[in-house]
Motif scaffolding. Sequence first.
Motif, PDB file in Angstrom:
ATOM      1  N   ALA A   1      -7.466  -0.769 -20.915  1.00  0.00           N
ATOM      2  CA  ALA A   1      -8.883   0.056 -20.789  1.00  0.00           C
ATOM      3  C   ALA A   1      -9.796  -1.125 -20.812  1.00  0.00           C
ATOM      4  N   GLY A   2      -9.348  -2.311 -20.878  1.00  0.00           N
ATOM      5  CA  GLY A   2     -10.131  -3.516 -20.705  1.00  0.00           C
ATOM      6  C   GLY A   2     -10.344  -3.914 -19.316  1.00  0.00           C
ATOM      7  N   PHE A   3     -11.258  -5.114 -19.083  1.00  0.00           N
ATOM      8  CA  PHE A   3     -11.488  -5.456 -17.427  1.00  0.00           C
ATOM      9  C   PHE A   3     -10.197  -5.839 -16.818  1.00  0.00           C
ATOM     10  N   ILE A   4      -9.510  -6.748 -17.086  1.00  0.00           N
ATOM     11  CA  ILE A   4      -8.352  -7.068 -16.135  1.00  0.00           C
ATOM     12  C   ILE A   4      -7.114  -5.967 -16.181  1.00  0.00           C
ATOM     13  N   GLY A   5      -6.844  -5.604 -17.361  1.00  0.00           N
ATOM     14  CA  GLY A   5      -5.959  -4.267 -17.224  1.00  0.00           C
ATOM     15  C   GLY A   5      -6.377  -3.043 -16.483  1.00  0.00           C
TER      16      GLY A   5
ATOM     17  N   ILE B   1      -1.171   1.520 -23.452  1.00  0.00           N
ATOM     18  CA  ILE B   1      -1.557   1.586 -24.780  1.00  0.00           C
ATOM     19  C   ILE B   1      -2.953   0.727 -24.872  1.00  0.00           C
ATOM     20  N   ASP B   2      -3.758   1.410 -25.600  1.00  0.00           N
ATOM     21  CA  ASP B   2      -5.060   0.553 -25.586  1.00  0.00           C
ATOM     22  C   ASP B   2      -5.641   1.165 -26.928  1.00  0.00           C
ATOM     23  N   ALA B   3      -6.244   0.340 -27.711  1.00  0.00           N
ATOM     24  CA  ALA B   3      -6.937   0.615 -29.115  1.00  0.00           C
ATOM     25  C   ALA B   3      -8.333   1.104 -28.865  1.00  0.00           C
TER      26      ALA B   3
ATOM     27  N   GLU C   1      -8.206  -9.543 -28.239  1.00  0.00           N
ATOM     28  CA  GLU C   1      -9.540  -9.795 -28.191  1.00  0.00           C
ATOM     29  C   GLU C   1      -9.799 -10.984 -27.531  1.00  0.00           C
ATOM     30  N   SER C   2     -10.662 -10.884 -26.495  1.00  0.00           N
ATOM     31  CA  SER C   2     -11.069 -11.948 -25.663  1.00  0.00           C
ATOM     32  C   SER C   2     -12.175 -12.682 -25.362  1.00  0.00           C
ATOM     33  N   HIS C   3     -13.001 -12.505 -26.283  1.00  0.00           N
ATOM     34  CA  HIS C   3     -14.477 -13.362 -26.164  1.00  0.00           C
ATOM     35  C   HIS C   3     -14.609 -14.336 -27.054  1.00  0.00           C
TER      36      HIS C   3
ATOM     37  N   GLU D   1      -5.161 -10.747 -35.488  1.00  0.00           N
ATOM     38  CA  GLU D   1      -4.011  -9.498 -35.583  1.00  0.00           C
ATOM     39  C   GLU D   1      -3.983  -9.003 -34.296  1.00  0.00           C
ATOM     40  N   SER D   2      -4.719  -8.873 -33.130  1.00  0.00           N
ATOM     41  CA  SER D   2      -4.335  -8.351 -31.854  1.00  0.00           C
ATOM     42  C   SER D   2      -3.359  -9.383 -31.015  1.00  0.00           C
ATOM     43  N   ASN D   3      -3.862 -10.583 -31.214  1.00  0.00           N
ATOM     44  CA  ASN D   3      -3.479 -11.681 -30.304  1.00  0.00           C
ATOM     45  C   ASN D   3      -2.208 -12.264 -30.475  1.00  0.00           C
TER      46      ASN D   3
ATOM     47  N   PRO E   1     -11.009 -20.421 -32.101  1.00  0.00           N
ATOM     48  CA  PRO E   1     -10.182 -19.613 -32.515  1.00  0.00           C
ATOM     49  C   PRO E   1      -9.289 -18.351 -31.390  1.00  0.00           C
ATOM     50  N   TYR E   2     -10.302 -18.195 -30.524  1.00  0.00           N
ATOM     51  CA  TYR E   2      -9.575 -17.287 -29.426  1.00  0.00           C
ATOM     52  C   TYR E   2      -8.655 -17.989 -28.954  1.00  0.00           C
ATOM     53  N   SER E   3      -9.040 -19.023 -28.136  1.00  0.00           N
ATOM     54  CA  SER E   3      -7.889 -19.898 -27.491  1.00  0.00           C
ATOM     55  C   SER E   3      -6.733 -20.371 -28.240  1.00  0.00           C
TER      56      SER E   3
ATOM     57  N   SER F   1      -5.579 -18.573 -30.778  1.00  0.00           N
ATOM     58  CA  SER F   1      -4.402 -17.229 -31.163  1.00  0.00           C
ATOM     59  C   SER F   1      -3.870 -16.951 -29.614  1.00  0.00           C
ATOM     60  N   LYS F   2      -4.406 -17.276 -28.474  1.00  0.00           N
ATOM     61  CA  LYS F   2      -3.758 -17.124 -27.134  1.00  0.00           C
ATOM     62  C   LYS F   2      -2.761 -18.240 -27.166  1.00  0.00           C
ATOM     63  N   ALA F   3      -2.843 -19.402 -27.571  1.00  0.00           N
ATOM     64  CA  ALA F   3      -1.558 -20.559 -27.615  1.00  0.00           C
ATOM     65  C   ALA F   3      -0.465 -20.051 -28.480  1.00  0.00           C
TER      66      ALA F   3
ATOM     67  N   ASN G   1     -10.644 -18.368 -15.343  1.00  0.00           N
ATOM     68  CA  ASN G   1     -11.929 -17.496 -15.586  1.00  0.00           C
ATOM     69  C   ASN G   1     -11.981 -16.356 -14.564  1.00  0.00           C
ATOM     70  N   ASN G   2     -11.906 -15.049 -14.915  1.00  0.00           N
ATOM     71  CA  ASN G   2     -11.851 -13.820 -13.942  1.00  0.00           C
ATOM     72  C   ASN G   2     -13.366 -13.480 -13.714  1.00  0.00           C
ATOM     73  N   TYR G   3     -13.614 -12.987 -12.512  1.00  0.00           N
ATOM     74  CA  TYR G   3     -14.838 -12.294 -12.312  1.00  0.00           C
ATOM     75  C   TYR G   3     -14.445 -11.064 -11.560  1.00  0.00           C
TER      76      TYR G   3
HETATM   77  P1  NAD Z   1     -11.081  -7.282 -22.387  1.00  0.00           P
HETATM   78  O1  NAD Z   1     -11.758  -7.668 -23.780  1.00  0.00           O
HETATM   79  O2  NAD Z   1     -11.864  -6.821 -21.164  1.00  0.00           O
HETATM   80  O3  NAD Z   1     -10.023  -6.197 -22.786  1.00  0.00           O
HETATM   81  C1  NAD Z   1      -9.059  -6.239 -23.783  1.00  0.00           C
HETATM   82  C2  NAD Z   1      -8.486  -4.824 -23.904  1.00  0.00           C
HETATM   83  O4  NAD Z   1      -7.525  -4.722 -24.858  1.00  0.00           O
HETATM   84  C3  NAD Z   1      -9.511  -3.719 -24.529  1.00  0.00           C
HETATM   85  O5  NAD Z   1      -9.453  -2.552 -23.743  1.00  0.00           O
HETATM   86  C4  NAD Z   1      -9.168  -3.523 -25.799  1.00  0.00           C
HETATM   87  O6  NAD Z   1      -9.444  -2.280 -26.279  1.00  0.00           O
HETATM   88  C5  NAD Z   1      -7.681  -3.693 -25.793  1.00  0.00           C
HETATM   89  N1  NAD Z   1      -7.076  -4.181 -27.157  1.00  0.00           N
HETATM   90  C6  NAD Z   1      -7.633  -5.190 -28.056  1.00  0.00           C
HETATM   91  N2  NAD Z   1      -7.126  -5.250 -29.076  1.00  0.00           N
HETATM   92  C7  NAD Z   1      -6.098  -4.035 -29.048  1.00  0.00           C
HETATM   93  C8  NAD Z   1      -4.932  -3.855 -29.853  1.00  0.00           C
HETATM   94  N3  NAD Z   1      -4.730  -4.475 -30.921  1.00  0.00           N
HETATM   95  N4  NAD Z   1      -3.965  -3.231 -29.252  1.00  0.00           N
HETATM   96  C9  NAD Z   1      -4.239  -2.408 -28.159  1.00  0.00           C
HETATM   97  N5  NAD Z   1      -5.240  -2.580 -27.284  1.00  0.00           N
HETATM   98  C10 NAD Z   1      -6.070  -3.671 -27.672  1.00  0.00           C
HETATM   99  O7  NAD Z   1     -10.117  -8.617 -21.979  1.00  0.00           O
HETATM  100  P2  NAD Z   1      -9.729  -8.958 -20.473  1.00  0.00           P
HETATM  101  O8  NAD Z   1     -10.744  -9.962 -20.081  1.00  0.00           O
HETATM  102  O9  NAD Z   1      -9.398  -7.873 -19.623  1.00  0.00           O
HETATM  103  O10 NAD Z   1      -8.526  -9.959 -20.805  1.00  0.00           O
HETATM  104  C11 NAD Z   1      -7.207  -9.335 -20.946  1.00  0.00           C
HETATM  105  C12 NAD Z   1      -6.129 -10.449 -20.835  1.00  0.00           C
HETATM  106  O11 NAD Z   1      -6.415 -11.366 -20.018  1.00  0.00           O
HETATM  107  C13 NAD Z   1      -6.341 -10.919 -22.357  1.00  0.00           C
HETATM  108  O12 NAD Z   1      -4.977 -11.301 -22.672  1.00  0.00           O
HETATM  109  C14 NAD Z   1      -6.983 -12.622 -21.851  1.00  0.00           C
HETATM  110  O13 NAD Z   1      -6.454 -13.459 -22.997  1.00  0.00           O
HETATM  111  C15 NAD Z   1      -6.552 -12.752 -20.716  1.00  0.00           C
HETATM  112  N6  NAD Z   1      -7.139 -13.537 -19.884  1.00  0.00           N
HETATM  113  C16 NAD Z   1      -8.428 -13.084 -19.477  1.00  0.00           C
HETATM  114  C17 NAD Z   1      -9.258 -14.024 -18.632  1.00  0.00           C
HETATM  115  C18 NAD Z   1     -10.775 -13.602 -18.292  1.00  0.00           C
HETATM  116  O14 NAD Z   1     -11.302 -14.487 -17.691  1.00  0.00           O
HETATM  117  N7  NAD Z   1     -11.186 -12.551 -18.801  1.00  0.00           N
HETATM  118  C19 NAD Z   1      -8.760 -15.231 -18.115  1.00  0.00           C
HETATM  119  C20 NAD Z   1      -7.047 -15.377 -18.159  1.00  0.00           C
HETATM  120  C21 NAD Z   1      -6.399 -14.636 -19.028  1.00  0.00           C
END
Ligand code: NAD
Length: 331
Positions: free
Chosen positions: A9-13, A32-34, A80-82, A95-97, A146-148, A150-152, A176-178
């Motif tokens: 339900a997020g941006f890239i997914g 699956i999305d929270a 968590e992505s921001h 918790e999430s990452n 803290p974000y990066s 958690s991803k690492a 970075n995606n747009y």
């Molecule tokens: P986003 O914040 O738009 O979407 C994240 C989604 O994950 C949301 O729908 C949220 O509800 C869901 N989510 C968060 N915690 C959750 C949990 N515990 N259980 C289930 N769902 C949960 O993020 P995005 O920009 O779409 O990024 C998606 C992935 O791509 C992330 O892993 C991010 O690290 C990675 N990424 C993003 C970018 C970018 O530029 N946006 C670049 C490289 C990698």
Amino acid sequence: MKVLVTGAAGFIGSNFVLRVRETRPDWEITVIDALTYAGNRASLAAVENEITFVEGSIADAELVDRLVSANDIVVHFAAESHNDNSLDNPWPFMESNIIGTYRLLEAVRKHDKRIHHISTDEVYGDLELDDPNRFTETTPLNPSSPYSASKASADLLVRAWIRSFKINATLSNCSNNYGPRQHVEKFIPRQITGILDGVKPKLYGAGANVRDWIHVDDHNDAVVAIIEQGRLGETYLIGADGEQNNREIIALILELMGKPADWFEHVNDRPGHDLRYAIDSSKLRAETGWRPQYQDIRSGLRQTIDWYAANRDWWEASKAATEAVYTRLGR
Ligand code: NAD
Ligand code: TDX
């Protein structure tokens, strides 16, 4: 193939699901999305009847076990992505990452499934503006926020599960995606929607920071290429040679939206702000033949601006809440 997509339900997914419904119509998709503040079910409205949507957290071990056992592969976007939020309150990122990724890995191990883990170039830290080197798959991890971090951490867990438990996994780290459906907290949509509301773009610090921009569809096509052609156990960097500094991006958005070049303001810088990211995606290109389709950031931004202008309903509700957070942070 039965595909479990986390965080769709997020941006890239969400863009991934919309795209593979077209390019891989035989894939059976479960999401699956929270539905955190960043998740928006409306992003999947066009395919709502063609997928199974489960609301829940990847940190929920029982739910994750059940869903992973019922699918062939997990494509793991949820996070968590921001960065700015992680500087304000790091816990949801842990918790999430980290824990969420751990739950998925354990279920993949138990049921002998595959996972493709989506990560970011930010795990490698940052580069000097004049550094001739770019990030590669062998660059040491050196995260700043803290974000990066958690991803690492999540990347290291995936690598350890590959080495110790021989799970079937691949990883990708993208720049970075747009594109459409990105939350209005992020740099490009924040400025586009601000201008649509009559508000000047906000530039952190001097704006010399460089990001390596890629259109979200190009990222997602690369993910499909890795799923289909990538070697198990490997990491692939995804990038489209799109380096621009933040001043240049604001200038382009102002020009495309018919505003004067100086119609923006400087705000407080982000603490620990990474200076530059740059990706060398030769490995991905050589092994899969993937190439970015959006060669030109101008046309990609035009499409993105048009999408936000035409889809006010999608972003209007989250705009005020997002700007209230920025006001509190002084940015
Ligand atoms: P986003 O914040 O738009 O979407 C994240 C989604 O994950 C949301 O729908 C949220 O509800 C869901 N989510 C968060 N915690 C959750 C949990 N515990 N259980 C289930 N769902 C949960 O993020 P995005 O920009 O779409 O990024 C998606 C992935 O791509 C992330 O892993 C991010 O690290 C990675 N990424 C993003 C970018 C970018 O530029 N946006 C670049 C490289 C990698
Ligand atoms: O209003 C702003 N003004 C500004 O100058 C905002 C929101 C950001 N910025 C700057 C900070 C960065 O240098 O723009 C650049 C991009 O900022 P973000 O959109 O917050 O992205 P970034 O911190 O680079 O991280 C993004 O790319 C890597 C994603 O949010 C991450 O999820 C991804 O891992």
